[in-house]
Design a protein around this motif. Structure first.
Motif, mmCIF file in Angstrom:
data_model
loop_
_atom_site.group_PDB
_atom_site.id
_atom_site.type_symbol
_atom_site.label_atom_id
_atom_site.label_comp_id
_atom_site.label_asym_id
_atom_site.label_seq_id
_atom_site.Cartn_x
_atom_site.Cartn_y
_atom_site.Cartn_z
ATOM 1 N N THR A 88 -0.532 -40.449 16.830
ATOM 2 C CA THR A 88 -0.215 -40.942 18.168
ATOM 3 C C THR A 88 1.284 -40.805 18.383
ATOM 4 O O THR A 88 2.077 -41.418 17.667
ATOM 5 C CB THR A 88 -0.640 -42.410 18.319
ATOM 6 O OG1 THR A 88 -2.062 -42.516 18.149
ATOM 7 C CG2 THR A 88 -0.252 -42.962 19.686
ATOM 8 N N TYR A 93 1.788 -43.758 22.518
ATOM 9 C CA TYR A 93 1.753 -45.171 22.140
ATOM 10 C C TYR A 93 2.156 -46.057 23.317
ATOM 11 O O TYR A 93 1.475 -47.034 23.637
ATOM 12 C CB TYR A 93 2.690 -45.420 20.962
ATOM 13 C CG TYR A 93 2.791 -46.882 20.566
ATOM 14 C CD1 TYR A 93 1.811 -47.461 19.767
ATOM 15 C CD2 TYR A 93 3.845 -47.679 21.012
ATOM 16 C CE1 TYR A 93 1.885 -48.802 19.410
ATOM 17 C CE2 TYR A 93 3.927 -49.016 20.663
ATOM 18 C CZ TYR A 93 2.951 -49.570 19.865
ATOM 19 O OH TYR A 93 3.029 -50.905 19.524
ATOM 20 N N VAL A 240 -7.432 -45.616 21.033
ATOM 21 C CA VAL A 240 -7.182 -46.801 21.851
ATOM 22 C C VAL A 240 -8.336 -47.784 21.718
ATOM 23 O O VAL A 240 -9.425 -47.449 21.239
ATOM 24 C CB VAL A 240 -6.997 -46.452 23.354
ATOM 25 C CG1 VAL A 240 -5.816 -45.528 23.558
ATOM 26 C CG2 VAL A 240 -8.273 -45.848 23.948
ATOM 27 N N ASP A 259 -3.218 -49.669 22.358
ATOM 28 C CA ASP A 259 -3.190 -48.660 21.307
ATOM 29 C C ASP A 259 -4.006 -49.157 20.119
ATOM 30 O O ASP A 259 -3.818 -50.283 19.643
ATOM 31 C CB ASP A 259 -1.751 -48.380 20.885
ATOM 32 C CG ASP A 259 -1.683 -47.254 19.878
ATOM 33 O OD1 ASP A 259 -1.681 -46.083 20.298
ATOM 34 O OD2 ASP A 259 -1.670 -47.538 18.663
#
Length: 280
Positions: A88, A93, A240, A259
């Motif tokens: 990520t 993020y 997520v 996240d």
């Protein structure tokens, strides 16, 4: 792939007790595991924080405590120096972790919201007036203080400017230096169920479980993701969580998107189940 978890503050070479079950499950699944110093990450010492991560480890996924956007960016940069890439990115993020990053994409399935940049009363008033009349819920870009519902979260009537500002001031007192971004005012919607936490990888829902605040409560009705799924996929985010609740009129609504690296796992979810999805 390598799993990164916070180290225990008293035994820094070992995983923090909260994330130790996931670290153990990752090792059983054949993943490498390394610890990072969360305190150093939050105090400007990202290079020191990742000192125990083996150089050249490839792609990494973090499972740990929340980080502010700039802290995560420094984390990613320090890992990159060691030849490790967080799956990520810092931009991804922040898009997931802060409500303004994901709200527009999910506006049709989540409560109407207005927000400010910073903590000035004039900006709060513009957001309050912009949301209109009726009750609202207050938070910042990344977190609410719902444990202090009546004093720092719930605003019974947006038309009462002084009462609304008192809630906002109390929110800031409680969040102190941890407050992120600005005020977020969300239209209050009455929910008739406990929240459900859903886990998504590359736009696909891979797990559905309880919310960490109510780990043993699952609505009797199956979660309907028909309206939500294409919107979450459209965000293009690698990992997520989406928290949903059943509104009083029987419609599933998005309460929060976050996240997945810093979303807590409910006690009722086996760590092996989550790690298996991450490893895939």
């Amino acid at each position: 792939m390598i799993l990164l978890v916070p180290g225990d503050p008293l035994r820094p070479r070992r995983p923090d007790e909260h994330f130790a079950p996931e670290a153990a499950a990752a090792r059983v699944a054949g993943l490498d595991v390394a610890v990072v110093d969360h305190d150093a990450l939050t105090r400007g010492g990202a290079g020191r924080a990742v000192g125990a991560v083996p150089a050249g480890s490839g792609v990494a996924v973090y499972r740990g405590w929340m980080l502010r956007g700039p802290e995560y960016a420094a984390f990613a940069e320090s890992l990159a120096v060691r030849g490790v890439r967080l799956r990520t990115t810092a931009e991804e993020y922040r898009k997931a972790h802060e409500l303004p990053g994901w709200y527009a994409a999910l506006a049709t399935v989540t409560p109407l919201s207005e927000w400010t940049e910073g903590w000035r009363r004039a900006d709060f008033e513009r957001a309050r007036i912009g949301l209109g009349s009726g009750p609202a819920v207050l938070r910042d870009y990344s977190k609410s203080m719902k444990a202090y519902w009546h004093e720092a979260t719930f605003i019974p009537d947006l038309d009462d400017a002084e009462a609304g500002w008192r809630v906002a001031q109390r929110f800031l007192e409680l969040r102190e230096d941890e407050a992120v971004g600005g005020f977020v005012l969300r239209r209050y919607e009455r929910f008739g169920s406990a929240e459900v936490r859903t886990w998504w990888i590359d736009g696909e829902c891979v797990l559905v479980g309880a919310h960490p605040d109510t780990p043993h409560e699952i609505p009797g009705t199956e979660v309907d993701l028909v309206a939500v799924a294409p919107l979450v996929a459209g965000l293009g985010l690698p990992f997520v969580t989406v928290d949903l609740a059943l509104r009083a009129d029987g419609v599933w609504r998005v309460v929060e998107l976050g996240d997945g690296q810093v979303s807590d796992r409910p006690a009722s979810m086996r760590p092996e189940d989550l790690i298996a999805r991450i490893a895939d």
